[in-house]
Motif scaffolding. Structure first.
Motif, PDB file in Angstrom:
ATOM      1  N   GLY A  31       0.781  -1.233   0.000  1.00 38.15           N
ATOM      2  CA  GLY A  31       0.000   0.000   0.000  1.00 38.15           C
ATOM      3  C   GLY A  31       0.812   1.281   0.000  1.00 38.15           C
ATOM      4  O   GLY A  31       2.036   1.294   0.081  1.00 38.15           O
ATOM      5  N   ASN A  32       0.070   2.409  -0.095  1.00 33.56           N
ATOM      6  CA  ASN A  32       0.672   3.739  -0.184  1.00 33.56           C
ATOM      7  C   ASN A  32       1.564   4.070   1.004  1.00 33.56           C
ATOM      8  O   ASN A  32       2.710   4.492   0.837  1.00 33.56           O
TER       9      ASN A  32
ATOM     10  N   THR B 215       1.903   7.764  -5.346  1.00 35.41           N
ATOM     11  CA  THR B 215       0.940   6.739  -4.977  1.00 35.41           C
ATOM     12  C   THR B 215       1.566   5.369  -5.191  1.00 35.41           C
ATOM     13  O   THR B 215       2.630   5.230  -5.803  1.00 35.41           O
TER      14      THR B 215
ATOM     15  N   LEU C 140       0.291  -3.411  -4.215  1.00 36.80           N
ATOM     16  CA  LEU C 140      -0.978  -2.931  -3.677  1.00 36.80           C
ATOM     17  C   LEU C 140      -1.369  -3.714  -2.423  1.00 36.80           C
ATOM     18  O   LEU C 140      -1.076  -4.900  -2.296  1.00 36.80           O
TER      19      LEU C 140
ATOM     20  N   ASP D 124      -6.817  -2.485  -1.258  1.00 32.86           N
ATOM     21  CA  ASP D 124      -6.901  -1.846  -2.573  1.00 32.86           C
ATOM     22  C   ASP D 124      -7.562  -2.780  -3.583  1.00 32.86           C
ATOM     23  O   ASP D 124      -8.347  -2.336  -4.431  1.00 32.86           O
TER      24      ASP D 124
END
Length: 284
Positions: A218-219, A231, A255, A259
């Protein structure tokens, strides 16, 4: 209004999951309450209270002695919160004092200088195999993690299990953890101050586990370790060398399972990333 008794089992399950993800913990009172009657009684009580109140001058005369007595009482100010710089220093001391993951877990559970801990149900520490040399790092606990006390619980955990299984891994064969050990209220992003306080703990986890490969989900983890503001779509899909506690570690971002739950079309990107990750750990 649709009542719970009119919902299908799958609809009720989805509604309860939504409430849990939103931070709702209690849905029912211990005994039924007639809110309409309660409101009516409160309205009558307010009207009676207003009717029995003395004239404004009489109230002022009666309030003066009370105000004078209150002014004579010593003030008890609320406790002063620890400044962020002191909290970060305390976290560094606690982390550096741990010589094993078990000691680090105990140190984090004792640590009281991060306000996130006050609103969380559980301290969510790493789980899995500390000797795996593979770490999977997410951002922070969600409602399921907070309830179970384990990272990657609930639907996101089930999807992560399938992601790992697709490349021949399991949660028992890696070390799962989060950057932040306490769930922020409402699953909000942690503030920069909260992140700085928690930073020594995740750095110490990495130093103690000594992973050869790190998978960032993730971010937030990608930005945290890469020091960039893009991102996950800009930061994913390539190996990078990051320095943690003076040690160089190979990290790869993809991701987060959440997500993929929100945008199933991105599963193809995640699958491509997982294949690259698998090839690298196979080569060693």
């Amino acid at each position: 209004m649709i009542q719970a008794k009119d919902l299908q089992p799958q609809e009720l399950s989805a509604l309860l999951h939504f409430y849990a993800d939103s931070g709702v913990e209690w849905l029912l009172e211990d005994a039924p309450i007639d809110r309409v009657a309660e409101f009516a009684a409160q309205k009558v009580a307010r009207e009676q209270s207003r009717a029995s109140q003395p004239a404004p001058q009489q109230r002022a005369d009666r309030q003066q002695p009370a105000r004078a007595a209150a002014a004579a009482q010593p003030l008890n100010p609320p406790p002063v919160a620890m400044p962020n710089v002191d909290a970060v220093a305390a976290a560094q001391r606690a982390a550096e004092g741990a010589s094993s993951l078990a000691e680090l877990k105990a140190a984090i559970e004792r640590f009281d200088s991060c306000n996130l801990k006050n609103g969380a149900r559980s301290t969510v520490f790493a789980s899995g195999d500390p000797a795996a040399r593979i770490m999977v790092i997410g951002p922070m606990p969600n409602a399921d993690d907070d309830r179970d006390g384990l990272p990657f619980s609930g639907r996101t955990g089930q999807l992560l299990d399938r992601m790992l299984a697709a490349i021949g891994l399991s949660r028992e064969a890696v070390l799962l953890t989060n950057i932040i050990p306490w769930r922020p209220p409402g699953n909000r992003m942690p503030s920069p101050a909260e992140t700085a306080i928690c930073k020594p703990f995740i750095e110490r986890q990495i130093a103690l586990a000594e992973p050869d490969h790190v998978l960032l989900l993730g971010n937030f983890p990608a930005r945290f370790f890469f020091g960039e503001t893009g991102t996950i779509h800009n930061l994913r899909g390539e190996w990078r060398e990051v320095t943690v506690g003076g040690r160089s570690v190979r990290a790869f971002a993809t991701l987060h399972p959440q997500d993929l739950l929100g945008a199933p079309a991105t599963k193809a990107l995640a699958w491509r990333d997982l294949l690259m990750f698998s090839q690298a750990i196979t080569r060693g």
